[in-house]
Design a protein around this motif. Structure first.
Motif, PDB file in Angstrom:
ATOM      1  N   SER A   5      98.720  63.940  13.417  1.00  0.00           N
ATOM      2  CA  SER A   5      99.939  63.258  12.978  1.00  0.00           C
ATOM      3  C   SER A   5      99.674  62.432  11.743  1.00  0.00           C
ATOM      4  O   SER A   5     100.527  62.298  10.861  1.00  0.00           O
ATOM      5  CB  SER A   5     100.487  62.379  14.116  1.00  0.00           C
ATOM      6  N   ARG A   8      99.745  64.746   8.793  1.00  0.00           N
ATOM      7  CA  ARG A   8     101.120  65.102   8.425  1.00  0.00           C
ATOM      8  C   ARG A   8     101.780  63.957   7.688  1.00  0.00           C
ATOM      9  O   ARG A   8     102.502  64.158   6.716  1.00  0.00           O
ATOM     10  CB  ARG A   8     101.911  65.459   9.682  1.00  0.00           C
ATOM     11  N   SER A   9     101.516  62.761   8.118  1.00  0.00           N
ATOM     12  CA  SER A   9     102.112  61.606   7.445  1.00  0.00           C
ATOM     13  C   SER A   9     101.611  61.515   6.012  1.00  0.00           C
ATOM     14  O   SER A   9     102.370  61.239   5.087  1.00  0.00           O
ATOM     15  CB  SER A   9     101.776  60.320   8.218  1.00  0.00           C
ATOM     16  N   GLU A  10     100.299  61.737   5.814  1.00  0.00           N
ATOM     17  CA  GLU A  10      99.736  61.648   4.468  1.00  0.00           C
ATOM     18  C   GLU A  10     100.307  62.732   3.560  1.00  0.00           C
ATOM     19  O   GLU A  10     100.601  62.491   2.390  1.00  0.00           O
ATOM     20  CB  GLU A  10      98.209  61.784   4.536  1.00  0.00           C
ATOM     21  N   ASP A  11     100.515  63.947   4.091  1.00  0.00           N
ATOM     22  CA  ASP A  11     101.080  65.038   3.281  1.00  0.00           C
ATOM     23  C   ASP A  11     102.449  64.673   2.739  1.00  0.00           C
ATOM     24  O   ASP A  11     102.829  65.087   1.644  1.00  0.00           O
ATOM     25  CB  ASP A  11     101.185  66.320   4.114  1.00  0.00           C
ATOM     26  N   GLN A  12     103.192  63.891   3.498  1.00  0.00           N
ATOM     27  CA  GLN A  12     104.539  63.518   3.067  1.00  0.00           C
ATOM     28  C   GLN A  12     104.515  62.580   1.860  1.00  0.00           C
ATOM     29  O   GLN A  12     105.510  62.467   1.151  1.00  0.00           O
ATOM     30  CB  GLN A  12     105.280  62.834   4.215  1.00  0.00           C
ATOM     31  N   PHE A  13     103.390  61.921   1.621  1.00  0.00           N
ATOM     32  CA  PHE A  13     103.323  60.936   0.538  1.00  0.00           C
ATOM     33  C   PHE A  13     102.422  61.394  -0.610  1.00  0.00           C
ATOM     34  O   PHE A  13     101.977  60.575  -1.416  1.00  0.00           O
ATOM     35  CB  PHE A  13     102.822  59.590   1.079  1.00  0.00           C
ATOM     36  N   SER A  16     102.752  66.291  -5.845  1.00  0.00           N
ATOM     37  CA  SER A  16     102.341  67.690  -6.005  1.00  0.00           C
ATOM     38  C   SER A  16     101.606  67.939  -7.319  1.00  0.00           C
ATOM     39  O   SER A  16     101.056  69.020  -7.510  1.00  0.00           O
ATOM     40  CB  SER A  16     103.571  68.610  -5.937  1.00  0.00           C
ATOM     41  N   THR A  27     112.361  60.233  -8.757  1.00  0.00           N
ATOM     42  CA  THR A  27     113.061  61.436  -8.297  1.00  0.00           C
ATOM     43  C   THR A  27     113.715  62.145  -9.479  1.00  0.00           C
ATOM     44  O   THR A  27     114.350  61.512 -10.323  1.00  0.00           O
ATOM     45  CB  THR A  27     114.150  61.075  -7.259  1.00  0.00           C
ATOM     46  N   HIS A  32     113.310  66.369  -6.294  1.00  0.00           N
ATOM     47  CA  HIS A  32     111.894  66.339  -5.962  1.00  0.00           C
ATOM     48  C   HIS A  32     111.250  65.056  -6.491  1.00  0.00           C
ATOM     49  O   HIS A  32     111.687  64.507  -7.503  1.00  0.00           O
ATOM     50  CB  HIS A  32     111.187  67.564  -6.542  1.00  0.00           C
ATOM     51  N   ASN A  33     110.178  64.630  -5.799  1.00  0.00           N
ATOM     52  CA  ASN A  33     109.542  63.349  -6.092  1.00  0.00           C
ATOM     53  C   ASN A  33     108.155  63.549  -6.687  1.00  0.00           C
ATOM     54  O   ASN A  33     107.400  64.436  -6.252  1.00  0.00           O
ATOM     55  CB  ASN A  33     109.431  62.502  -4.814  1.00  0.00           C
ATOM     56  N   LEU A  70     111.217  55.587  -0.960  1.00  0.00           N
ATOM     57  CA  LEU A  70     109.901  56.211  -0.905  1.00  0.00           C
ATOM     58  C   LEU A  70     108.809  55.224  -1.328  1.00  0.00           C
ATOM     59  O   LEU A  70     107.702  55.232  -0.790  1.00  0.00           O
ATOM     60  CB  LEU A  70     109.880  57.446  -1.816  1.00  0.00           C
TER      61      LEU A  70
END
Length: 549
Positions: A5, A8-13, A16, A27, A32-33, A70
């Motif tokens: 978990s 997954r949390s780190e991937d959200q922040f 890219s 944004t 996209h951010n 964000l």
């Protein structure tokens, strides 16, 4: 929280672009951010403004807005990650892998360094970095991402950090260097020079990207040229096959006709011989019958019988005098020579016709849609609603005498102009006794006396008095046509300097202006010529091009 978990949390922040946790997240209009600095540098180093995630293209540089929600979530994530990192034991940290900077303090297994100190000239893992984050005396030390060979960042002469950049000598120096060895030179902080050089690299990268883009376009153009060349080659091969197959069929027909003629002569000779033989055999049969009767009577020993029957002996049957009768072999001498000569003439005619069809088919590929320009039409002319037909009405309309309008001769130009390449259009001249067609340059004289010749910007042909065709070549050239064309095609090759006229139905070249030098726009030229009391009332029609089969 489990490791999965947390991941997954780190991937959200993660941004890219830099693949790190967001810094000042913004944004884009497409939703996209990215880190503000990442997306700004990305757009500064590329020719187009496009989203790295969805590749959406923006034609102007979009205005970026801070994603406040964000930003708060990233801040919380950093705090939680730091707390979790602080509570983690050094045994949970990763050992330095090949290519990674190891901690200089660790004994035994060297852990991966998290930061390097430019003051201590030591790289620290997460555990050994803790004093630099908490001790007030160490907080003032300058930390950076871990690097090897920290000694290279020290001045070899004064053993001080290289903190300044000497613009005069274009080298990195320490503070003592600036007051001792380079005291008259111009200095700037390393960060300032770094930013300048980084901006310069960005511009260089942008220029490189533009050069790459141009070369990619050049590659596309070259590939397109190759494709067009292949299309032309395939078309030429197909047309060549068509021509040679037609010529081959013509040769085969001539050969078959020659063989049939020779065989027919032989059949005639054989029939004549058979008739002679049949007639001779009939005469032989009759003669043999008489011979038998003569022999039988001549053997008689009875005088009275012979004398009494002699008068009744049949007279000799009529026979033909065969001394002058003979069967002569058919003479084939010279037949092949005459056949080849006839074939040569046929092939020449056929080849000219086929080549003309191929040529017409080729130029018809450059067909363009042409319409008449009312602003150039003589006031006596009537144009159809679709601006495809024109004829002389003998009635002058009240129209503005604008500079583009013809005022003395019943002429009109097309709306479309051409200043390069090739173009072709067709005109129906059926039932007309006079007409003129061709092209004219933009600067032609449209008022008063007009001399329609190339020197004055006209490349035209015409029909006069119902049966006299001319090319206005200056002087005029009388054209000898086997038949009156009902549809005339006009083809122009601007770069080659050629204007050709075709009988579109018969696929015959009527006339060609060659060696022309075009320097202006060319317009299609039309003249239905005067009505002539109704004799020439049929319209001149721009018709669609139906390519020859």
């Amino acid at each position: 929280m489990s490791a999965a978990s947390c991941l997954r949390s780190e991937d959200q922040f993660l941004c890219s672009i830099c693949l790190d946790v967001f810094t000042d997240p913004v944004t884009t209009p497409c939703g996209h951010n990215f880190c503000k600095n990442c997306i700004t540098e990305h757009w500064n180093s590329n020719v187009q403004y496009l989203c790295p995630m969805c590749n959406k293209v923006f034609y102007t540089k979009p205005e970026l807005h801070i994603n406040t929600l964000l930003t708060e979530m990233v801040s919380r994530f950093r705090q939680e990650a730091q707390q979790k990192s602080s509570s983690s034991s050094s045994s949970e940290q990763q050992a330095a892998k090949p290519g990674e900077v190891p901690c200089d303090v660790c004994t035994g297994t060297k852990l991966k360094a998290l930061k390097s100190c430019l003051v201590c000239l030591i790289s620290y893992c997460e555990t050994h970095l803790e004093p630099h984050l908490t001790a007030s005396c160490l907080k003032r030390h300058q930390l950076m991402d871990p690097v090897e060979n920290l000694e290279d960042r020290m001045c070899m002469k004064h053993d001080k950090p290289l903190e300044l950049f000497c613009k005069t000598d274009q080298t990195c120096v320490c503070v003592l260097c600036s007051v001792l060895d380079h005291k008259t030179h111009e200095f700037v902080p390393l960060k300032e020079e770094y930013e300048g050089k980084k901006a310069e690299l960005g511009r260089t990268e942008a220029e490189i990207q533009q050069m790459i883009q141009k070369r990619r376009l050049n590659i596309q153009e070259i590939k397109r040229s190759v494709d067009l060349s292949k299309e032309d080659a395939d078309r030429e091969k197909a047309e060549g096959v068509q021509v040679f197959i037609a010529l081959k069929e013509s040769v085969e027909r001539s050969l078959n006709e020659l063989i049939e003629m020779i065989e027919e002569k032989q059949r005639t000779t054989e029939k004549q011989a058979e008739d002679f033989i049949k007639e001779l055999e009939q005469e032989i049969s009759e003669l043999m019958k008489r011979s038998s009767e003569v022999k039988q009577l001549s053997r008689s020993e009875d005088h009275l019988h012979l004398l009494q029957n002699f008068p009744f002996l049949k007279a000799a049957p009529p026979t033909k005098d065969w001394t002058e009768v003979s069967v002569r072999p058919p003479s084939c001498e010279g037949t092949v020579v005459r056949a080849v000569a006839q074939l040569e003439e046929t092939l020449s005619t056929e080849m000219k016709k086929l080549l003309a069809e191929v040529e017409l088919k080729r130029v018809q590929q450059y067909a363009v849609d042409v319409t008449l320009d009312p602003d150039t039409a003589h006031p006596d002319l009537i144009l159809s609603d679709d601006e495809k037909q024109v004829n002389d009405s003998d009635v002058r309309k009240n129209l503005p005498n604008n500079p583009e309008r013809f005022t003395r001769y019943v002429n009109v130009l097309g709306k479309q102009s051409f200043s390069s390449g090739r173009f072709y259009f067709e005109n129906q001249v059926k039932m007309k006794t006079e007409w003129a067609l061709g092209v004219a340059r933009e600067s032609i004289n449209r008022k008063g006396q007009i001399t329609a010749r190339p020197q004055d910007g006209y490349w035209t042909i015409c029909l006069i008095n119902g049966n006299e065709y001319k090319a206005f070549a200056g002087p005029s050239v009388r054209l000898s046509l086997k038949s009156q064309p009902q549809k005339v095609g006009v083809f122009v090759d601007y770069e080659e300097g050629r204007v050709s006229f075709y009988d579109a139905d018969a696929a015959v070249l009527i006339y060609a202006f060659t060696g022309c030098s075009f320097t202006e726009k060319l317009y299609p030229f039309f003249s239905p010529c005067p009505n002539d009391g109704g004799k020439n009332s049929a319209p001149l029609i721009i018709c669609p091009v139906n390519q020859t089969e």
